[in-house]
Design an enzyme around this catalytic site. Structure first.
Site, PDB file in Angstrom:
ATOM      1  N   HIS A 513       0.821  -1.205   0.000  1.00 39.32           N
ATOM      2  CA  HIS A 513       0.000   0.000   0.000  1.00 39.32           C
ATOM      3  C   HIS A 513       0.859   1.261   0.000  1.00 39.32           C
ATOM      4  CE1 HIS A 513      -3.715   2.175   0.694  1.00 39.32           C
ATOM      5  NE2 HIS A 513      -3.214   2.759   1.770  1.00 39.32           N
ATOM      6  N   PHE A 514       1.899   1.279   0.832  1.00 40.50           N
ATOM      7  CA  PHE A 514       2.823   2.412   0.876  1.00 40.50           C
ATOM      8  C   PHE A 514       4.055   2.069   0.040  1.00 40.50           C
ATOM      9  CE2 PHE A 514       0.214   3.510   4.568  1.00 40.50           C
ATOM     10  CZ  PHE A 514       0.027   4.867   4.344  1.00 40.50           C
TER      11      PHE A 514
END
Length: 541
Positions: A513-514
């Site tokens: 996600h990051f």
């Protein structure tokens, strides 16, 4: 060609009824121009066999950037090639680049054949050969008689199997492309060439040449390839080297602006004479997530990265004193950008919460948007994973019981999960990231702020149709860099953008996600290369 890197290679792939020698008149001038050239031989026994042969040829190219060049049938070969990070761009010379599920035959027969095109029948081995009559009347009708005789004698046949194998994932979806359109082509309809070039979003150069300009008009092909190489390989070299100037204006500064009575924090770097890019962060982070990306972009862009109200170093009024909705936090960012900073045009980078903020701004101010970089920022129901299911009762009826699910998103365990799940190398994820975010989440009263925004999240889904209409109508230049292991916003959400933005460039990256925590330099290179192509040099203000 003064800007083409010295370690770059142009790889030429031949067509049906030809072999690598069909590029002879092009290879010499490219070599004289100082460019390394490889002319790949493919067997034309099946599309899969040809892709395998191309991979072998690419082993000779070294680690430098590659421009992959195709002619006619081999357009399908370079289109079917699996991702190779060395390949910075694709060049198609009167070539056939199928889309998902398409075959060479689908494109070849999309339009009625030219009146002088030969009728082809396979021999007893399932191979198609080109007659000398067909060569001189249709394939290379502007070539000399001697050239056509040599081409006929040296040809390699193509197996029928090559025409019927469908493409799975076309490489032009994730690589920039150039197209030399042969206006006098009698083998592959110029109308279909227009269609495929437009579908790819290719940079097009149209010429009054026949189907085999590398034989009949080699100087035109050389000029086309050097121009493509100069554009595609140069910007990648700049991005890859990350030549960050040590000038004062490239340093990150830390600013506050008073917006509607509240202080909004933002990071700023780069000269205001450069194009502006606005970095819009996700949950539960802040502009802190861009701390390492900003220096990589600062020598190319004027970079602005704000913290929303309630996040990072911006003010965080109590949820009883400010109505935390995505509309309201967007309104504050709009005022910062358009009024306080006086921006007229800019690109946006959107991740997670940055997507609903950024797409609200873009759809309201389409004239201001020069480009969009989407990094795990969702705009399609296909992108919403099952991880959101526990929130459904909270969205339906908010009470102490239903708040338990969203409250779990505010815990240290979940914050660490958001950063580490799906990471290719968890050891590369700095603990500074989730430690900083959690410290801000744990501030007194911040849980109430985050619950308000989480409860308001369905307002974003309600706007999806409007955002899709904005995409379809305005076709903003869009780069999609997506962590393919994201447990929240999944890959179908990335792919869905291509329905409304068929010219978007999509990169699925092995990360979570990051994504920036592991792939900061890779993403910076993609941004510089993508936005640098055709980017205006006038100021964002």
């Amino acid at each position: 060609m003064k800007n083409i890197p010295s370690n770059a290679t142009i790889v030429l792939v031949h067509a049906a009824w030809a072999d690598a020698s069909s590029w002879s008149a092009v290879i010499g001038p490219l070599l004289k121009a100082g460019v390394k050239v490889i002319a790949a031989q493919i067997p034309m026994t099946s599309l899969s066999d040809d892709v395998a042969a191309l991979k072998v040829a690419l082993e000779r190219a070294g680690a430098g950037p590659i421009l992959l060049v195709s002619h006619s049938y081999s357009g399908a070969v370079i289109t079917a090639l699996e991702s190779d990070d060395r390949v910075r761009g694709l060049a198609y010379v009167a070539a056939m680049p199928p889309a998902e599920g398409e075959t060479v035959g689908d494109l070849f027969f999309r339009e009625p054949p030219h009146e002088k095109a030969p009728h082809l029948e396979p021999d007893s081995h399932g191979l198609l050969w080109m007659s000398e009559e067909g060569m001189k009347n249709a394939v290379a009708h502007r070539a000399t008689a001697e050239q056509n005789s040599i081409a006929t004698a040296a040809q390699r046949p193509i197996a029928m199997k090559c025409l019927g194998e469908a493409i799975r994932t076309p490489s032009w979806r994730t690589k920039p492309s150039w197209y030399l359109l042969a206006e006098e082509d009698r083998m592959f309809s110029p109308k279909t060439q227009h269609f495929v070039a437009e579908r790819m979003g290719a940079e097009v150069r149209s010429h009054n040449v026949d189907h085999a300009p590398q034989i009949s008009a080699p100087a035109t092909v050389v000029e086309f390839l050097l121009e493509a190489a100069d554009a595609l390989l140069t910007v990648d070299l700049l991005a890859a080297n990350h030549q960050i100037d040590n000038k004062e204006h490239d340093m990150t500064t830390y600013q506050h602006a008073t917006i509607q009575g509240h202080k909004i924090f933002y990071r700023e770097a780069g000269s205001t004479t450069n194009p502006t890019i606005v970095l819009l962060h996700g949950f539960p982070s802040s502009s802190h997530m861009f701390r390492e990306l900003i220096p990589l972009l600062a020598s190319h862009f004027h970079v602005v990265a704000p913290d929303y109200l309630g996040f990072g170093y911006s003010d965080a009024p109590a949820a009883t004193d400010f109505q935390y909705t995505f509309d309201n936090i967007t309104a504050q960012i709009e005022e910062l950008l358009f009024t306080t900073l006086g921006l007229k045009k800019f690109s946006i980078y959107v991740q997670d919460y940055g997507a609903p903020v950024g797409f609200r701004i873009a759809s309201r101010h389409p004239e201001a948007i020069e480009g969009i970089v989407v990094q795990n920022g969702n705009a399609y129901v296909e992108g919403i994973s099952a991880a959101f299911e526990p929130l459904q009762p909270f969205w339906a009826t908010r009470n102490e019981e239903t708040e338990k699910a969203p409250r779990s998103l505010l815990t240290k365990q979940t914050t660490i999960f958001q950063y580490t799940h799906g990471a290719k190398n968890v050891a590369a994820v700095s603990p500074d990231s989730y430690t900083f975010d959690q410290a801000l989440l744990d501030r007194p009263g911040n849980d109430a702020i985050q619950l308000e925004l989480l409860h308001n999240y369905p307002s974003n889904v309600a706007l999806y149709d409007a955002w899709h209409e904005y995409f379809r109508k305005h076709q903003p230049r869009t780069l999609i860099v997506w962590g393919q292991n994201d447990p929240f916003f999944i890959v179908p959400g990335a792919q869905a953008f291509l329905r409304d933005l068929p010219k978007a460039e999509l990169h699925l990256i092995d990360g979570g996600h990051f994504l920036l925590e592991e792939h900061n330099e890779l993403v910076a290179g993609k941004i510089i290369g993508f936005l640098g192509r055709g980017q205006k040099t006038d100021a964002g203000k």
